[in-house]
Design a protein around this motif. Structure first.
Motif, PDB file in Angstrom:
ATOM      1  N   GLY A  63       0.806  -1.210   0.000  1.00 51.27           N
ATOM      2  CA  GLY A  63       0.000   0.000   0.000  1.00 51.27           C
ATOM      3  C   GLY A  63       0.838   1.259   0.000  1.00 51.27           C
ATOM      4  N   ASP A  64       0.181   2.388  -0.189  1.00 55.41           N
ATOM      5  CA  ASP A  64       0.855   3.687  -0.151  1.00 55.41           C
ATOM      6  C   ASP A  64       0.892   4.190   1.287  1.00 55.41           C
ATOM      7  OD1 ASP A  64       1.463   3.961  -2.852  1.00 55.41           O
ATOM      8  OD2 ASP A  64      -0.559   4.679  -3.325  1.00 55.41           O
ATOM      9  N   LEU A  65       2.073   4.588   1.742  1.00 51.95           N
ATOM     10  CA  LEU A  65       2.262   5.087   3.102  1.00 51.95           C
ATOM     11  C   LEU A  65       2.273   6.607   3.093  1.00 51.95           C
ATOM     12  CD1 LEU A  65       3.003   4.710   6.124  1.00 51.95           C
ATOM     13  CD2 LEU A  65       5.402   4.592   5.396  1.00 51.95           C
ATOM     14  N   SER A  66       1.353   7.195   3.846  1.00 50.23           N
ATOM     15  CA  SER A  66       1.304   8.650   3.981  1.00 50.23           C
ATOM     16  C   SER A  66       1.922   9.043   5.305  1.00 50.23           C
ATOM     17  CB  SER A  66      -0.154   9.130   3.926  1.00 50.23           C
ATOM     18  OG  SER A  66      -0.223  10.501   4.250  1.00 50.23           O
ATOM     19  N   THR A  67       2.912   9.931   5.274  1.00 54.98           N
ATOM     20  CA  THR A  67       3.608  10.334   6.504  1.00 54.98           C
ATOM     21  C   THR A  67       3.576  11.847   6.696  1.00 54.98           C
ATOM     22  OG1 THR A  67       5.710  10.398   5.293  1.00 54.98           O
ATOM     23  CG2 THR A  67       5.171   8.371   6.481  1.00 54.98           C
ATOM     24  N   GLY A  68       2.481  12.470   6.268  1.00 56.22           N
ATOM     25  CA  GLY A  68       2.356  13.927   6.423  1.00 56.22           C
ATOM     26  C   GLY A  68       2.017  14.302   7.849  1.00 56.22           C
ATOM     27  N   GLU A  69       1.339  15.437   8.018  1.00 51.72           N
ATOM     28  CA  GLU A  69       0.956  15.876   9.351  1.00 51.72           C
ATOM     29  C   GLU A  69      -0.031  14.882   9.960  1.00 51.72           C
ATOM     30  OE1 GLU A  69      -0.487  19.831   9.418  1.00 51.72           O
ATOM     31  OE2 GLU A  69       1.302  20.707   8.516  1.00 51.72           O
ATOM     32  N   GLY A  91       8.441  -3.808   7.570  1.00 54.48           N
ATOM     33  CA  GLY A  91       9.053  -2.714   8.323  1.00 54.48           C
ATOM     34  C   GLY A  91       9.193  -1.428   7.532  1.00 54.48           C
ATOM     35  N   GLU A  92       9.025  -1.480   6.210  1.00 49.53           N
ATOM     36  CA  GLU A  92       9.090  -0.274   5.396  1.00 49.53           C
ATOM     37  C   GLU A  92       7.773   0.510   5.455  1.00 49.53           C
ATOM     38  OE1 GLU A  92      10.068  -1.678   1.553  1.00 49.53           O
ATOM     39  OE2 GLU A  92      12.192  -1.974   1.995  1.00 49.53           O
ATOM     40  N   TYR A  93       6.717  -0.122   5.996  1.00 51.47           N
ATOM     41  CA  TYR A  93       5.396   0.508   6.005  1.00 51.47           C
ATOM     42  C   TYR A  93       4.791   0.581   7.408  1.00 51.47           C
ATOM     43  CZ  TYR A  93       5.889  -0.276   1.039  1.00 51.47           C
ATOM     44  OH  TYR A  93       6.363  -0.271  -0.243  1.00 51.47           O
ATOM     45  N   TYR A  94       5.321  -0.235   8.338  1.00 47.73           N
ATOM     46  CA  TYR A  94       4.840  -0.230   9.722  1.00 47.73           C
ATOM     47  C   TYR A  94       6.059  -0.215  10.644  1.00 47.73           C
ATOM     48  CZ  TYR A  94       0.533  -1.874   7.492  1.00 47.73           C
ATOM     49  OH  TYR A  94      -0.571  -1.993   6.688  1.00 47.73           O
ATOM     50  N   ASN A  95       5.922   0.458  11.793  1.00 42.67           N
ATOM     51  CA  ASN A  95       7.084   0.555  12.676  1.00 42.67           C
ATOM     52  C   ASN A  95       6.950  -0.209  13.986  1.00 42.67           C
ATOM     53  OD1 ASN A  95       5.528   2.284  14.374  1.00 42.67           O
ATOM     54  ND2 ASN A  95       6.123   4.050  13.120  1.00 42.67           N
ATOM     55  N   SER A  96       5.738  -0.578  14.382  1.00 44.77           N
ATOM     56  CA  SER A  96       5.591  -1.335  15.624  1.00 44.77           C
ATOM     57  C   SER A  96       4.334  -2.187  15.592  1.00 44.77           C
ATOM     58  CB  SER A  96       5.547  -0.393  16.839  1.00 44.77           C
ATOM     59  OG  SER A  96       4.390   0.417  16.798  1.00 44.77           O
ATOM     60  N   GLY A 147       4.109   3.533   9.478  1.00 46.22           N
ATOM     61  CA  GLY A 147       5.303   4.359   9.582  1.00 46.22           C
ATOM     62  C   GLY A 147       6.531   3.501   9.379  1.00 46.22           C
ATOM     63  N   LYS A 148       7.582   4.059   8.867  1.00 49.98           N
ATOM     64  CA  LYS A 148       8.785   3.291   8.571  1.00 49.98           C
ATOM     65  C   LYS A 148       9.543   2.964   9.844  1.00 49.98           C
ATOM     66  CE  LYS A 148      12.577   3.149   5.239  1.00 49.98           C
ATOM     67  NZ  LYS A 148      13.219   3.839   4.090  1.00 49.98           N
ATOM     68  N   ALA A 149       9.898   1.686  10.010  1.00 48.99           N
ATOM     69  CA  ALA A 149      10.642   1.248  11.185  1.00 48.99           C
ATOM     70  C   ALA A 149      12.078   1.737  11.125  1.00 48.99           C
ATOM     71  CB  ALA A 149      10.611  -0.274  11.286  1.00 48.99           C
ATOM     72  N   THR A 150      12.700   1.927  12.286  1.00 50.35           N
ATOM     73  CA  THR A 150      14.103   2.326  12.344  1.00 50.35           C
ATOM     74  C   THR A 150      14.975   1.308  11.626  1.00 50.35           C
ATOM     75  OG1 THR A 150      13.700   3.392  14.482  1.00 50.35           O
ATOM     76  CG2 THR A 150      15.989   2.949  13.885  1.00 50.35           C
ATOM     77  N   ASP A 151      14.696   0.039  11.892  1.00 47.25           N
ATOM     78  CA  ASP A 151      15.332  -1.058  11.171  1.00 47.25           C
ATOM     79  C   ASP A 151      14.244  -1.703  10.330  1.00 47.25           C
ATOM     80  OD1 ASP A 151      16.468  -3.356  10.213  1.00 47.25           O
ATOM     81  OD2 ASP A 151      17.165  -4.108  12.147  1.00 47.25           O
ATOM     82  N   VAL A 152      14.253  -1.458   9.015  1.00 47.08           N
ATOM     83  CA  VAL A 152      13.151  -1.913   8.167  1.00 47.08           C
ATOM     84  C   VAL A 152      13.021  -3.426   8.136  1.00 47.08           C
ATOM     85  CG1 VAL A 152      13.220   0.131   6.720  1.00 47.08           C
ATOM     86  CG2 VAL A 152      14.573  -1.881   6.078  1.00 47.08           C
TER      87      VAL A 152
END
Length: 353
Positions: A63-69, A91-96, A147-152
């Motif tokens: 999917g498309d990840l939106s990381t705006g406000e 991990g490129e699309y979710y962080n936890s 959200g992008k994980a620190t370690d993808v």
């Protein structure tokens, strides 16, 4: 008198071990309710990894990840989205991800749990026959945070003291093809121990209790919007499947505590009444003890791409992950393990490794 004293002394000697055994049993019962459906409080999913590879004329997207406000969001990918790829990592699309608590399912669509967890005992291997069984709902998900994980390569676990825990996670995925005819898509699922570099399975690892269901949702020329664990709302668990398609459940083995190989199938009044025959699970090469890959299986049919324009044949599907509470590998002593789940999608049937 002496005879009576001897009898009393003998009785006391016999009573002492009996009392000791009773005390031990009481201690065991009082400390045995931290597993099976409550086991997640000890599970370490900080190394959870999920990735997918597509071969042939296939492309896959998370999917498309939106990381705006504001909070990040996941939406269905556009035709020209850069997220379409041969290889994706969650991990490129979710962080936890929240903690997972064991549930039970016969079809991958309807999940069930014990209403009162104090009815689970013996180190998490037993449930009282009269324990009440209830259905898992959308609100019972372990949240995936976009959200992008620190370690993808890894999803981090939420704060250990957090109440963010649930009985399953749903990950929306999309796959497409440029083939001009309908094609069957096959999938091979590999589950490995996230704490070990050893490729073999040794003993009753928790990873043997991991269940992965691939749930086809919609096909067409474009990607259809899907709800995942990051956006599920309270209510009944989404159990709809695309017409003419089936759900495939993958796992490393299908061994359960019950000799009849049973799991929970139905929100019956009691656990005894809810225990039904286990589902057909795509297991690791015939349940080989040291295998880590569930055999290759057809999971859905992709519609044909248009012969006149640049549209694709697209399938939207949900990957549902849970810990099977009835698995023989789901108990207290395995609670500190985590795992990696990897998918390989292809248009040809391959032999599992």
């Amino acid at each position: 008198m002496k005879t009576n004293e001897k009898k009393n002394t003998s009785a006391k000697k016999k009573l002492i071990p009996a009392v000791a055994m009773l005390t031990t049993s009481a201690v065991m019962l009082s400390t045995a309710t931290y597993a099976w459906f409550t086991l997640n409080r000890e599970v370490e999913v900080k190394g959870l990894q999920m990735s997918a590879t597509a071969s042939n004329s296939l492309e896959i997207s998370l999917g498309d990840l939106s990381t705006g406000e504001g909070a990040a969001t996941i939406t269905n990918p556009a035709d020209n989205s850069a997220t379409w790829s041969r290889v994706i990592t969650v991990g490129e699309y979710y962080n936890s991800v929240g903690k997972l608590k064991p549930a039970s399912s016969a079809n991958g669509l309807n999940l069930f749990k014990i209403d009162d967890e104090s009815n689970i005992y013996a180190g998490g291997t037993k449930v009282k026959d009269d324990a009440t069984v209830v259905a898992v709902e959308n609100k019972n998900t372990a949240t995936l945070t976009p959200g992008k994980a620190t370690d993808v390569q890894k999803l981090t676990q939420v704060d250990p003291d957090s109440n963010d825990k649930g009985y399953f996670i749903d990950v929306p995925m999309w796959i497409r093809t440029s083939a001009k005819e309908k094609t069957q898509v096959y999938c091979t699922v590999t589950i490995t121990d996230g704490n070990s570099a050893d490729a073999k399975v040794d003993g009753d690892e928790l990873m043997k209790a991991v269940r992965v269901a691939i749930i086809p949702k919609a096909e067409g020329a474009t990607a259809t919007a899907l709800n995942g664990s990051s956006s599920l709302t309270p209510g009944a668990l989404d159990a709809t499947v695309e017409d003419n398609e089936n759900v495939n459940i993958f796992g490393l083995d299908s061994k359960t505590y019950d000799a009849g190989n049973k799991v929970l199938d139905g929100a019956a009044d009691t656990y005894k009444a809810a225990a039904k025959s286990a589902p057909t699970i795509v297991t690791a090469n015939g349940d080989a003890d040291n295998a880590i890959t569930a055999a290759n299986t057809a999971v859905f049919t992709l519609s044909a791409a248009s012969a006149t324009d640049k549209t694709y044949g697209v399938e939207g599907f949900i990957v549902r992950v849970w810990l099977e509470g009835e698995s023989q590998s789901c108990y207290d002593l395995t609670a500190s393990q985590d795992w990696n789940i990897n998918f390989n999608f292809s248009l040809d049937q391959r032999t599992g490794v």
